[in-house]
Design a protein around this motif. Structure first.
Motif, PDB file in Angstrom:
ATOM      1  N   UNK A 264       0.841  -1.191   0.000  1.00  0.00           N
ATOM      2  CA  UNK A 264       0.000   0.000   0.000  1.00  0.00           C
ATOM      3  C   UNK A 264       0.871   1.234   0.000  1.00  0.00           C
ATOM      4  N   UNK A 265       0.491   2.263  -0.746  1.00  0.00           N
ATOM      5  CA  UNK A 265       1.382   3.390  -0.942  1.00  0.00           C
ATOM      6  C   UNK A 265       1.410   4.343   0.256  1.00  0.00           C
ATOM      7  N   UNK A 266       0.317   4.926   0.626  1.00  0.00           N
ATOM      8  CA  UNK A 266       0.316   5.814   1.782  1.00  0.00           C
ATOM      9  C   UNK A 266      -1.073   5.840   2.374  1.00  0.00           C
ATOM     10  N   UNK A 267      -1.977   6.389   1.620  1.00  0.00           N
ATOM     11  CA  UNK A 267      -3.345   6.402   2.118  1.00  0.00           C
ATOM     12  C   UNK A 267      -4.039   5.095   1.781  1.00  0.00           C
ATOM     13  N   UNK A 268      -5.081   4.739   2.468  1.00  0.00           N
ATOM     14  CA  UNK A 268      -5.842   3.535   2.175  1.00  0.00           C
ATOM     15  C   UNK A 268      -7.219   3.992   1.819  1.00  0.00           C
ATOM     16  N   UNK A 269      -7.578   3.615   0.659  1.00  0.00           N
ATOM     17  CA  UNK A 269      -8.640   4.086   0.191  1.00  0.00           C
ATOM     18  C   UNK A 269      -9.797   4.299  -0.371  1.00  0.00           C
ATOM     19  N   UNK A 270     -10.655   5.061  -0.492  1.00  0.00           N
ATOM     20  CA  UNK A 270     -11.909   5.188  -1.185  1.00  0.00           C
ATOM     21  C   UNK A 270     -11.822   5.782  -2.543  1.00  0.00           C
ATOM     22  N   UNK A 271     -10.599   6.035  -3.083  1.00  0.00           N
ATOM     23  CA  UNK A 271     -10.494   6.616  -4.415  1.00  0.00           C
ATOM     24  C   UNK A 271     -10.849   5.565  -5.454  1.00  0.00           C
ATOM     25  N   UNK A 272     -11.600   5.998  -6.468  1.00  0.00           N
ATOM     26  CA  UNK A 272     -12.011   5.060  -7.514  1.00  0.00           C
ATOM     27  C   UNK A 272     -11.620   5.598  -8.883  1.00  0.00           C
ATOM     28  N   UNK A 273     -11.333   4.666  -9.765  1.00  0.00           N
ATOM     29  CA  UNK A 273     -11.002   5.001 -11.144  1.00  0.00           C
ATOM     30  C   UNK A 273     -12.224   5.591 -11.832  1.00  0.00           C
ATOM     31  N   UNK A 274     -12.049   6.710 -12.540  1.00  0.00           N
ATOM     32  CA  UNK A 274     -13.178   7.399 -13.165  1.00  0.00           C
ATOM     33  C   UNK A 274     -13.824   6.575 -14.279  1.00  0.00           C
ATOM     34  N   UNK A 275     -13.016   5.817 -15.038  1.00  0.00           N
ATOM     35  CA  UNK A 275     -13.575   5.120 -16.194  1.00  0.00           C
ATOM     36  C   UNK A 275     -14.330   3.849 -15.812  1.00  0.00           C
ATOM     37  N   UNK A 276     -13.837   3.094 -14.825  1.00  0.00           N
ATOM     38  CA  UNK A 276     -14.478   1.822 -14.467  1.00  0.00           C
ATOM     39  C   UNK A 276     -15.287   1.910 -13.175  1.00  0.00           C
ATOM     40  N   UNK A 277     -14.986   2.945 -12.359  1.00  0.00           N
ATOM     41  CA  UNK A 277     -15.602   3.118 -11.030  1.00  0.00           C
ATOM     42  C   UNK A 277     -15.195   1.984 -10.084  1.00  0.00           C
ATOM     43  N   UNK A 278     -14.067   1.333 -10.376  1.00  0.00           N
ATOM     44  CA  UNK A 278     -13.531   0.307  -9.483  1.00  0.00           C
ATOM     45  C   UNK A 278     -12.450   0.939  -8.602  1.00  0.00           C
ATOM     46  N   UNK A 279     -12.155   0.327  -7.458  1.00  0.00           N
ATOM     47  CA  UNK A 279     -11.071   0.856  -6.615  1.00  0.00           C
ATOM     48  C   UNK A 279      -9.739   0.842  -7.358  1.00  0.00           C
ATOM     49  N   UNK A 280      -8.877   1.827  -7.035  1.00  0.00           N
ATOM     50  CA  UNK A 280      -7.520   1.774  -7.568  1.00  0.00           C
ATOM     51  C   UNK A 280      -6.668   0.930  -6.605  1.00  0.00           C
ATOM     52  N   UNK A 281      -5.361   0.943  -6.790  1.00  0.00           N
ATOM     53  CA  UNK A 281      -4.491   0.007  -6.085  1.00  0.00           C
ATOM     54  C   UNK A 281      -4.591   0.119  -4.566  1.00  0.00           C
ATOM     55  N   UNK A 282      -4.550   1.341  -4.049  1.00  0.00           N
ATOM     56  CA  UNK A 282      -4.600   1.501  -2.586  1.00  0.00           C
ATOM     57  C   UNK A 282      -5.873   0.908  -1.999  1.00  0.00           C
ATOM     58  N   UNK A 283      -7.006   1.224  -2.649  1.00  0.00           N
ATOM     59  CA  UNK A 283      -8.262   0.685  -2.152  1.00  0.00           C
ATOM     60  C   UNK A 283      -8.313  -0.832  -2.258  1.00  0.00           C
ATOM     61  N   UNK A 284      -7.700  -1.383  -3.320  1.00  0.00           N
ATOM     62  CA  UNK A 284      -7.684  -2.833  -3.498  1.00  0.00           C
ATOM     63  C   UNK A 284      -6.859  -3.509  -2.406  1.00  0.00           C
ATOM     64  N   UNK A 285      -5.693  -2.928  -2.084  1.00  0.00           N
ATOM     65  CA  UNK A 285      -4.857  -3.493  -1.014  1.00  0.00           C
ATOM     66  C   UNK A 285      -5.612  -3.487   0.312  1.00  0.00           C
ATOM     67  N   UNK A 286      -6.361  -2.413   0.570  1.00  0.00           N
ATOM     68  CA  UNK A 286      -7.154  -2.359   1.805  1.00  0.00           C
ATOM     69  C   UNK A 286      -8.197  -3.470   1.823  1.00  0.00           C
ATOM     70  N   UNK A 287      -8.840  -3.737   0.685  1.00  0.00           N
ATOM     71  CA  UNK A 287      -9.830  -4.814   0.615  1.00  0.00           C
ATOM     72  C   UNK A 287      -9.180  -6.186   0.812  1.00  0.00           C
TER      73      UNK A 287
END
Length: 703
Positions: A264-287
């Protein structure tokens, strides 16, 4: 007046103007009769070029004036009735011995002779480009220095003009933005900018900010860019000035959260990719972390899929084609992955799937389905036309943490990608992936224990004719507490990944030179040889560091030999050539190691300032066996090297048969177990002194 103007005059029948037109040219020029290929008329510049009176030019054979192979072939074709034009640059030796770089042009002109397709004659012009060539070389040298400076920084650097056209970027920039290899080769500005936008979490915001930057030529600013792979880049924007006015912009990118791949990079997160609306890497690591915790408590299985579509093919698509292909990928995966599993966008064309309460068998079934759908003509992923690679990692077989699982899934995906077509692979440990040993070596390197653990072993190279020792090669070894003395293959790749390849090279150079000086004090003087890593060849100031080491050890550069591998020459040819040229100017000998083991064309032998090549051991052994492809290749490669005025050495000589076959090949020197195994420093004088007494093959040299 240009040569083409003279040709036009001939073609329009202005016969009386031919001599006058030639005389008006500033560059050497002469007319050749097509029938007998003799000079009809030459201007004064041509006579001055060849150092003769102008009257002596008429009647001379055209093929006696310029004697390159290219010119000889041209006039031979003319004799056989083949009419072409010749327009190229070549290196010529003038009658006074000066070597010049000239542009030579031969063009057919005039009305064809009766009954033939042959023109009336040929116009030959020369232009001395030596000064321009020297200027180009100087410019290339300056560009190589600039490139070396760009590569020496830990930041990613991008240089553009005021309209956003890309002028230069370094490898760190390409790595931060996950640019595919095709982007580095083609330098398509629009495609690179489009790719960069697609790597961000919020492409629309990124584009808006870029437009704001480009609207202000004098803008200096610092902001932050969030990428889909979890990286946060601090972007510094500065105007580029020349002669008091802005001519472009320099962007530098620094990773604010540099951690190992998969973490995980720094923050853990709720950020989502605009095109797919899926979590990006940080959010995936948290899951994944949450799923690992549940699996640890309940004993339920879980698995990961890492999926990547061919980046080079995707990058090659233009404009909307790339957008449509990525949309097809997203929709295809959405349809293929059951809704109870979590999809994520890990960056560019890379995706992740988290399978909760599913084991390795379920992950394999899904991976097989994804690959099959890409291969099938009417599959859900077939419309993309992209190769897909899938890697699988299951808990707890592949790891006990989110970081390890994702890292191992990506490694399995890399193995699948090397299959050359759509494929999937399950992560598996093997003998070379000893995590505990690699961690121990990494820790030792980082904590400064190299001086206590590194060793040098020395392997003599024998002159093929005299039997004397030509050179002593210093070989780096690692003494591990649990596994003993390790060969380079078991620790150098780790050192390279840890960024310590240069430190190891410097350590080996310093200690080998000091050891050579101690032998000299004892009365033995031999040339010393070391391997130079690809990483070291890309670092600016290589020659200065080598020169400093030579001065400290009081060792002459002529008695130092550096071995380079093919990969080192190909990583950045222009920069490497400049570095090697500086080493040659010091007097250092340069050898292409493992010659014949790679795919490089023989052009490398001419392009780089080498002194010798060293035949790969597989070719040496194949040569001894006789009628094998390796034997024929060894003969051809040795001949090519000698044609380029390079000495030929051989390694891996283990039997008398090996040595005899190499002597027949005409090599200059050889090394291998037939003479000696690698020796420690204390054993070298005794071993070689014994050879002197028994065979007279060594000379003891006073310091």
């Amino acid at each position: 007046m240009s040569g083409s103007d003279a040709g036009i005059a001939w073609l329009t029948g202005q016969t009386s103007a031919r001599a006058e037109l030639l005389d008006m040219l500033d560059d050497p020029a002469w007319l050749v009769d097509a029938n007998d290929r003799q000079v009809l008329h030459a201007n004064q510049a041509a006579a001055d070029w060849f150092g003769v009176d102008r009257g002596q030019m008429a009647g001379r054979r055209a093929d006696s004036l310029l004697t390159t192979l290219e010119d000889a072939a041209f006039w031979a074709d003319v004799q056989n009735g083949v009419v072409v034009a010749l327009n190229s640059e070549t290196e010529l030796t003038r009658p006074d011995g000066r070597i010049v770089w000239a542009h030579r042009r031969i063009m057919p002109i005039g009305t064809p002779l009766p009954g033939r397709q042959m023109p009336g004659g040929f116009l030959v012009t020369l232009r001395d480009r030596s000064q321009e060539y020297r200027a180009e070389r100087q410019r290339d040298s300056l560009l190589a220095e600039l490139r070396a400076t760009l590569e020496s920084t830990a930041d990613g650097i991008l240089v553009t003009d005021l309209q956003g056209r890309i002028q230069a970027f370094n490898r760190r920039f390409a790595a931060l933005w996950s640019l595919p290899e095709s982007a580095l080769a083609e330098r398509d500005d629009e495609a690179i900018h489009r790719w960069m936008s697609a790597q961000t979490v919020a492409p629309a915001s990124y584009q808006a900010r870029l437009a704001e930057i480009e609207a202000h030529a004098l803008l200096s600013a610092v902001d932050t860019v969030h990428l889909l792979d979890g990286a946060r880049l601090e972007r510094h924007i500065q105007p580029q000035w020349s002669r008091g006015r802005p001519i472009g912009r320099v962007y530098s990118f620094r990773e604010l959260n540099p951690q190992r791949r998969g973490a995980p990079r720094l923050q853990r997160g709720g950020v989502r990719d605009e095109s797919s609306h899926w979590p990006e890497r940080n959010g995936f690591v948290a899951q994944i972390d949450d799923a690992v915790g549940l699996a640890r408590r309940d004993g339920t299985p879980m698995a990961l899929l890492c999926i990547e579509f061919d980046r080079d093919s995707l990058f090659a698509l233009e404009g909307e084609g790339q957008v449509r292909a990525m949309g097809d990928v997203v929709e295809g995966l959405r349809a293929l992955v059951p809704v109870q599993h979590q999809l994520a966008r890990l960056g560019g064309a890379r995706f992740g799937v988290l399978l909760r309460q599913c084991g390795e068998a379920s992950a394999e079934a899904l991976a097989r389905r994804i690959v099959d759908q890409g291969r099938t003509a009417h599959g859900l992923l077939a419309t993309t036309g992209l190769m897909v690679s899938v890697g699988i990692a299951a808990y707890p077989q592949a790891g006990l943490s989110a970081e390890d699982l994702l890292d191992h899934a990506e490694k399995a995906m890399e193995r699948a990608r090397h299959a050359g077509s759509s494929a999937w692979r399950v992560h598996a440990f093997d003998a070379t992936d000893d995590g505990q040993r690699l961690a121990r070596l990494h820790r030792t390197l980082r904590e400064g224990g190299a001086g206590q653990s590194l060793r040098l072993r020395y392997l003599p190279r024998i002159d093929a004719v005299s039997g004397r020792v030509q050179c002593i090669e210093a070989l780096l070894r690692w003494h591990d507490g649990e596994h003993g003395l390790l060969p380079p293959a078991q620790f150098l790749p780790l050192a390279a990944r840890a960024g310590l390849a240069g430190a190891l090279d410097d350590w080996a150079l310093e200690h080998a030179l000091h050891q050579a000086a101690r032998w000299r004090a004892a009365g033995f003087v031999w040339r010393v040889s070391l391997n130079l890593s690809s990483w070291q060849c890309l670092q600016p100031g290589l020659a200065r560091r080598v020169e400093a080491a030579l001065q400290v050890a009081d060792w002459p550069a002529e008695l130092l030999e550096l071995d380079l591998h093919e990969a080192a020459l190909q990583a950045d040819p222009e920069l490497t050539r400049a570095q090697l040229r500086a080493l040659r100017e010091l007097g250092v000998h340069l050898v292409l190691d493992d010659y014949g083991s790679g795919d490089a064309c023989l052009n490398l032998l001419r392009r780089f300032p080498l002194d010798a090549v060293k035949l790969d051991r597989d070719l040496v052994h194949g040569l001894a066996r006789g009628a094998t492809p390796e034997a024929g290749l060894a003969v051809a490669l040795a001949g090519a090297a000698r044609a380029c005025s390079l000495a030929v050495y051989a390694e891996g000589v283990e039997t008398e048969t090996h040595r005899q076959s190499l002597l027949a090949l005409g090599i200059s020197g050889w090394q291998g177990f037939l003479f000696s195994r690698p020796l420690d420093a204390a054993s070298v004088p005794a071993r070689l002194a014994h050879e002197k007494k028994s065979s007279g093959g060594l000379a003891r040299v006073k310091p």
